[in-house]
Design a protein around this motif. Structure first.
Motif, PDB file in Angstrom:
ATOM      1  N   GLY A  31      61.157  68.627  76.027  1.00 56.88           N
ATOM      2  CA  GLY A  31      60.100  67.624  75.891  1.00 56.88           C
ATOM      3  C   GLY A  31      59.282  67.412  77.142  1.00 56.88           C
ATOM      4  N   THR A  32      59.611  68.078  78.231  1.00 50.57           N
ATOM      5  CA  THR A  32      58.845  67.926  79.471  1.00 50.57           C
ATOM      6  C   THR A  32      57.614  68.840  79.436  1.00 50.57           C
ATOM      7  N   SER A  33      56.779  68.731  80.461  1.00 47.78           N
ATOM      8  CA  SER A  33      55.559  69.547  80.469  1.00 47.78           C
ATOM      9  C   SER A  33      54.986  69.635  81.875  1.00 47.78           C
ATOM     10  N   MET A  34      54.164  70.650  82.061  1.00 54.49           N
ATOM     11  CA  MET A  34      53.362  70.813  83.271  1.00 54.49           C
ATOM     12  C   MET A  34      51.894  70.814  82.872  1.00 54.49           C
ATOM     13  N   PHE A  35      51.042  70.501  83.853  1.00 54.86           N
ATOM     14  CA  PHE A  35      49.608  70.432  83.574  1.00 54.86           C
ATOM     15  C   PHE A  35      48.863  70.955  84.790  1.00 54.86           C
ATOM     16  N   LEU A  36      47.982  71.925  84.557  1.00 50.79           N
ATOM     17  CA  LEU A  36      47.192  72.464  85.669  1.00 50.79           C
ATOM     18  C   LEU A  36      45.702  72.380  85.354  1.00 50.79           C
ATOM     19  N   HIS A  37      44.910  72.199  86.402  1.00 47.57           N
ATOM     20  CA  HIS A  37      43.472  72.034  86.239  1.00 47.57           C
ATOM     21  C   HIS A  37      42.806  72.240  87.594  1.00 47.57           C
ATOM     22  N   ASN A  38      41.505  72.348  87.596  1.00 46.71           N
ATOM     23  CA  ASN A  38      40.756  72.417  88.839  1.00 46.71           C
ATOM     24  C   ASN A  38      40.690  71.020  89.471  1.00 46.71           C
ATOM     25  N   PRO A  39      40.703  70.932  90.797  1.00 41.81           N
ATOM     26  CA  PRO A  39      40.632  69.615  91.443  1.00 41.81           C
ATOM     27  C   PRO A  39      39.304  68.929  91.168  1.00 41.81           C
ATOM     28  N   TRP A  40      39.328  67.608  91.170  1.00 42.77           N
ATOM     29  CA  TRP A  40      38.106  66.836  90.962  1.00 42.77           C
ATOM     30  C   TRP A  40      38.130  65.632  91.888  1.00 42.77           C
ATOM     31  N   THR A  41      36.964  65.056  92.086  1.00 42.00           N
ATOM     32  CA  THR A  41      36.848  63.912  92.981  1.00 42.00           C
ATOM     33  C   THR A  41      35.643  63.078  92.597  1.00 42.00           C
ATOM     34  N   ARG A  42      35.502  61.926  93.223  1.00 40.24           N
ATOM     35  CA  ARG A  42      34.297  61.114  93.108  1.00 40.24           C
ATOM     36  C   ARG A  42      33.566  61.189  94.445  1.00 40.24           C
ATOM     37  N   CYS A  43      32.255  61.300  94.419  1.00 41.33           N
ATOM     38  CA  CYS A  43      31.519  61.348  95.677  1.00 41.33           C
ATOM     39  C   CYS A  43      30.117  60.798  95.472  1.00 41.33           C
ATOM     40  N   GLU A  58      40.964  80.719  84.233  1.00 34.57           N
ATOM     41  CA  GLU A  58      40.381  80.130  83.027  1.00 34.57           C
ATOM     42  C   GLU A  58      41.237  78.970  82.519  1.00 34.57           C
ATOM     43  N   MET A  59      42.558  79.085  82.631  1.00 38.53           N
ATOM     44  CA  MET A  59      43.449  77.994  82.229  1.00 38.53           C
ATOM     45  C   MET A  59      43.200  76.748  83.073  1.00 38.53           C
ATOM     46  N   MET A  60      42.980  76.943  84.372  1.00 36.72           N
ATOM     47  CA  MET A  60      42.691  75.805  85.247  1.00 36.72           C
ATOM     48  C   MET A  60      41.339  75.198  84.906  1.00 36.72           C
ATOM     49  N   LYS A  61      40.375  76.046  84.598  1.00 33.56           N
ATOM     50  CA  LYS A  61      39.041  75.561  84.257  1.00 33.56           C
ATOM     51  C   LYS A  61      39.067  74.719  82.988  1.00 33.56           C
ATOM     52  N   LYS A  62      39.854  75.145  82.010  1.00 35.26           N
ATOM     53  CA  LYS A  62      39.912  74.439  80.724  1.00 35.26           C
ATOM     54  C   LYS A  62      40.835  73.222  80.762  1.00 35.26           C
ATOM     55  N   GLU A  63      41.665  73.097  81.816  1.00 40.52           N
ATOM     56  CA  GLU A  63      42.691  72.055  81.918  1.00 40.52           C
ATOM     57  C   GLU A  63      43.760  72.292  80.852  1.00 40.52           C
ATOM     58  N   THR A  64      44.881  72.858  81.259  1.00 42.14           N
ATOM     59  CA  THR A  64      45.878  73.358  80.325  1.00 42.14           C
ATOM     60  C   THR A  64      47.199  72.638  80.478  1.00 42.14           C
TER      61      THR A  64
END
Length: 272
Positions: free
Chosen positions: A125-137, A176-182
């Protein structure tokens, strides 16, 4: 009802076993350099998930012993997380064995941290999540373009960190997985090399060529509908958290005048 003063964000334990001393580290909160602001003492509290705090506790662990890293975190500040990853790698090179456990979530930079471990266990039932970094500026056009370049550099650095452990995964596919947020369920993590054991595997049982054969790991091609449902729900929760943070960022930040006014109001209330 009395209000609880503390909640567990980070915990440090030592346990003597037949194979040596096991030091257990728990990261159970957002990873950040600075703690909450203490209005009574007029200062920021120390963050128990910062790289500085982590370094202090790792320095207390003798080289050559076992470290268990338990993670349940949605991520946090990239700089802090990457520093913690490298501190763990340095400890591993000094002779410590690192055993990682995903107890719930290893999202974003929390996933980066656990990649430092020699072996990684994921509970059901656990999970990992990868994505590109984001910020506010904010800023002019040149400053915004510069920030975009910095985010691209951080994404490339994260990609190389993941690829250092990945298997059966091409770099372009991972990008591509990081770009799509997987979101990744345990079986997918095992397929891609992001974990080594799923479920109730005994962390102290090493493969014995002369003993009973180890049970084959689950086939990553066999999709479990329960895992899929859990993955979808966890992704919805993570996305809702991201939306809430973005909305908070749109609210007007208090000025120093507002901060002082709030402080004086609290002091007046105390005097009454």
């Amino acid at each position: 009802m009395e209000k609880a003063k503390h909640k567990m964000k980070y915990r440090f334990e030592q346990l003597a076993t037949s194979s040596g001393t096991v030091h257990k580290l728990y990261v159970y909160d957002e990873i950040r350099a600075q703690g909450n602001f203490n209005w009574e003492e007029w200062r920021y509290e120390e963050s128990e998930t910062s790289a500085k705090y982590f370094r202090k506790l790792l320095d207390e662990i003798p080289n050559g012993e076992i470290i268990e890293l338990h993670v349940n975190s949605v991520g946090g500040e990239v700089g802090e997380g990457v520093t913690i990853y490298n501190l763990l790698v340095q400890k591993k090179k000094a002779g410590c064995k690192l055993v990682g456990y995903v107890d719930g979530m290893a999202y974003s930079v929390a996933m980066d941290i656990i990649m430092a471990c020699d072996e990684i266990h994921m509970g059901l039932g656990t999970s990992m999540f990868l994505h590109n970094p984001w910020t506010r500026c904010q800023g002019n056009a040149d400053q915004l373009r510069a920030m975009a370049d910095q985010l691209d550099a951080l994404a490339d650095a994260s990609l190389q960190l993941y690829m250092s452990r990945a298997k059966n995964l091409e770099e372009d596919v991972l990008r591509e997985m990081m770009k799509k947020e997987t979101m990744l369920a345990p079986n997918s993590c095992m397929e891609y090399g992001f974990c080594d054991f799923v479920g109730e595997a005994d962390p102290n049982m090493d493969p014995d060529p002369g003993g009973e054969p180890r049970e084959d790991p689950p086939d990553p091609d066999d999709d479990d509908p329960r895992d899929q449902k859990i993955m979808e729900l966890q992704q919805q929760l993570f996305q809702q958290r991201e939306i809430n943070q973005m909305l908070q960022g749109l609210q007007r930040k208090p000025s120093m005048q507002d901060t002082l006014a709030a402080a004086f109001s609290q002091m007046a209330a105390i005097e009454k």
